[in-house]
Design a protein around this motif. Structure first.
Motif, PDB file in Angstrom:
ATOM      1  N   UNK A 129      -9.526   1.114   1.300  1.00  0.00           N
ATOM      2  CA  UNK A 129      -8.150   1.130   1.802  1.00  0.00           C
ATOM      3  C   UNK A 129      -7.893  -0.018   2.765  1.00  0.00           C
ATOM      4  N   UNK A 130      -8.892  -0.384   3.563  1.00  0.00           N
ATOM      5  CA  UNK A 130      -8.736  -1.523   4.457  1.00  0.00           C
ATOM      6  C   UNK A 130      -8.479  -2.795   3.653  1.00  0.00           C
ATOM      7  N   UNK A 131      -9.232  -2.975   2.572  1.00  0.00           N
ATOM      8  CA  UNK A 131      -9.033  -4.151   1.735  1.00  0.00           C
ATOM      9  C   UNK A 131      -7.651  -4.186   1.107  1.00  0.00           C
ATOM     10  N   UNK A 132      -7.161  -3.023   0.653  1.00  0.00           N
ATOM     11  CA  UNK A 132      -5.836  -2.975   0.042  1.00  0.00           C
ATOM     12  C   UNK A 132      -4.741  -3.269   1.065  1.00  0.00           C
ATOM     13  N   UNK A 133      -4.939  -2.809   2.285  1.00  0.00           N
ATOM     14  CA  UNK A 133      -3.947  -3.082   3.335  1.00  0.00           C
ATOM     15  C   UNK A 133      -3.903  -4.564   3.713  1.00  0.00           C
ATOM     16  N   UNK A 134      -4.990  -5.269   3.491  1.00  0.00           N
ATOM     17  CA  UNK A 134      -5.049  -6.687   3.832  1.00  0.00           C
ATOM     18  C   UNK A 134      -4.526  -7.591   2.714  1.00  0.00           C
ATOM     19  N   UNK A 135      -4.284  -7.025   1.550  1.00  0.00           N
ATOM     20  CA  UNK A 135      -3.830  -7.817   0.403  1.00  0.00           C
ATOM     21  C   UNK A 135      -2.309  -7.854   0.342  1.00  0.00           C
ATOM     22  N   UNK A 136      -1.770  -8.960  -0.191  1.00  0.00           N
ATOM     23  CA  UNK A 136      -0.314  -9.057  -0.322  1.00  0.00           C
ATOM     24  C   UNK A 136       0.159  -8.172  -1.478  1.00  0.00           C
ATOM     25  N   UNK A 137       1.350  -7.570  -1.355  1.00  0.00           N
ATOM     26  CA  UNK A 137       1.870  -6.744  -2.453  1.00  0.00           C
ATOM     27  C   UNK A 137       1.967  -7.499  -3.769  1.00  0.00           C
ATOM     28  N   UNK A 138       2.420  -8.757  -3.721  1.00  0.00           N
ATOM     29  CA  UNK A 138       2.511  -9.552  -4.948  1.00  0.00           C
ATOM     30  C   UNK A 138       1.144  -9.755  -5.573  1.00  0.00           C
ATOM     31  N   UNK A 139       0.159 -10.074  -4.740  1.00  0.00           N
ATOM     32  CA  UNK A 139      -1.189 -10.314  -5.265  1.00  0.00           C
ATOM     33  C   UNK A 139      -1.774  -9.049  -5.877  1.00  0.00           C
ATOM     34  N   UNK A 140      -1.542  -7.911  -5.242  1.00  0.00           N
ATOM     35  CA  UNK A 140      -2.052  -6.660  -5.791  1.00  0.00           C
ATOM     36  C   UNK A 140      -1.422  -6.367  -7.148  1.00  0.00           C
ATOM     37  N   UNK A 141      -0.102  -6.528  -7.249  1.00  0.00           N
ATOM     38  CA  UNK A 141       0.586  -6.224  -8.502  1.00  0.00           C
ATOM     39  C   UNK A 141       0.100  -7.121  -9.637  1.00  0.00           C
TER      40      UNK A 141
END
Length: 244
Positions: free
Chosen positions: A181-193
């Protein structure tokens, strides 16, 4: 009352399957409520990621044999998890059976604790893991998939991680989950999508190719004489007639 409860913390929305009366079995109501909750998460810019978990000792007991969902609705739910433009993380500390494994397998990341157990029980009630094959078979070790889908044997979280059903297993599931979850919070929404789109392309190709045929197969098998005997035997807590 919804069969899914919602909580939000620092960009992560937790959706908990909350139908303890039927061990979070995939009823028409639960499938509908989960689909609605996921749609809300997908449309909310404040949601960076989704954790899918459960109340009680069962993540999901599989299809609700008394109030089953339409096979097409369940197929659409699995595809919705795969297509959601935000990562979906399964947090499993209880039992997972049949269709519940498809729900876990559709998630991008899945972690399990020592209380988790898994079984493809479809063959024991006269049906096949048809629809759930779409998100699962691209991820699972083929030899292990053959063994567990054909026998209905139960296996634990460590084995689930070994064969690719889980991303990781540990004695403290929240300790395993924390760096994710820490890693996901540090990622940009665009990059995750966009990264999720790359990672799920093969699974979505499977849905595009096979969804209609496998949904029809599921409906046909559930309407068969074998399934009628298998489901009746399950509800009556006895062996079906074919057991040797």
């Amino acid at each position: 009352m919804s069969a899914v409860t919602t909580a939000h913390d620092r960009g992560v929305t937790t959706l908990a399957l909350d139908s303890p009366g039927n061990r979070n079995a995939l009823s028409a109501a639960l499938v509908r409520d989960l689909a609605a909750a996921l749609a809300d998460c997908g449309a909310d810019p404040a949601v960076r990621a989704v954790v899918l978990t459960h109340t009680g000792t069962t993540f999901s007991a599989g299809a609700d044999l008394r109030q089953p969902p339409d096979p097409a609705a369940f197929t659409a739910l699995l595809r919705q998890v795969v297509e959601l433009p935000k990562p979906v993380v399964a947090r499993i500390t209880g039992h997972v059976r049949a269709g519940g494994l498809g729900l876990a397998g559709a998630c991008d990341i899945a972690v399990g604790g020592p209380g988790a157990s898994f079984a493809f029980t479809e063959v024991r009630i006269g049906v096949a893991p048809a629809v759930i094959a779409m998100p699962l078979l691209p991820r699972l070790d083929p030899r292990a998939a053959a063994r567990y889908c054909l026998t209905g044997e139960r296996f634990d979280a460590a084995e689930a991680a070994r064969i690719g059903l889980l991303t990781a297993a540990g004695d403290d599931v929240d300790a395993v989950l924390a760096p994710v979850l820490d890693g996901l919070r540090r990622a940009s929404p665009q990059a995750l999508a966009e990264t999720k789109r790359l990672l799920t392309a093969i699974v979505l190709e499977t849905f595009d190719r096979d969804a209609d045929a496998l949904t029809a197969l599921s409906a046909r098998l559930f309407a068969s004489a074998d399934a009628g005997e298998g489901m009746t035997a399950f509800l009556e807590r006895r062996d079906p007639a074919w057991v040797l």
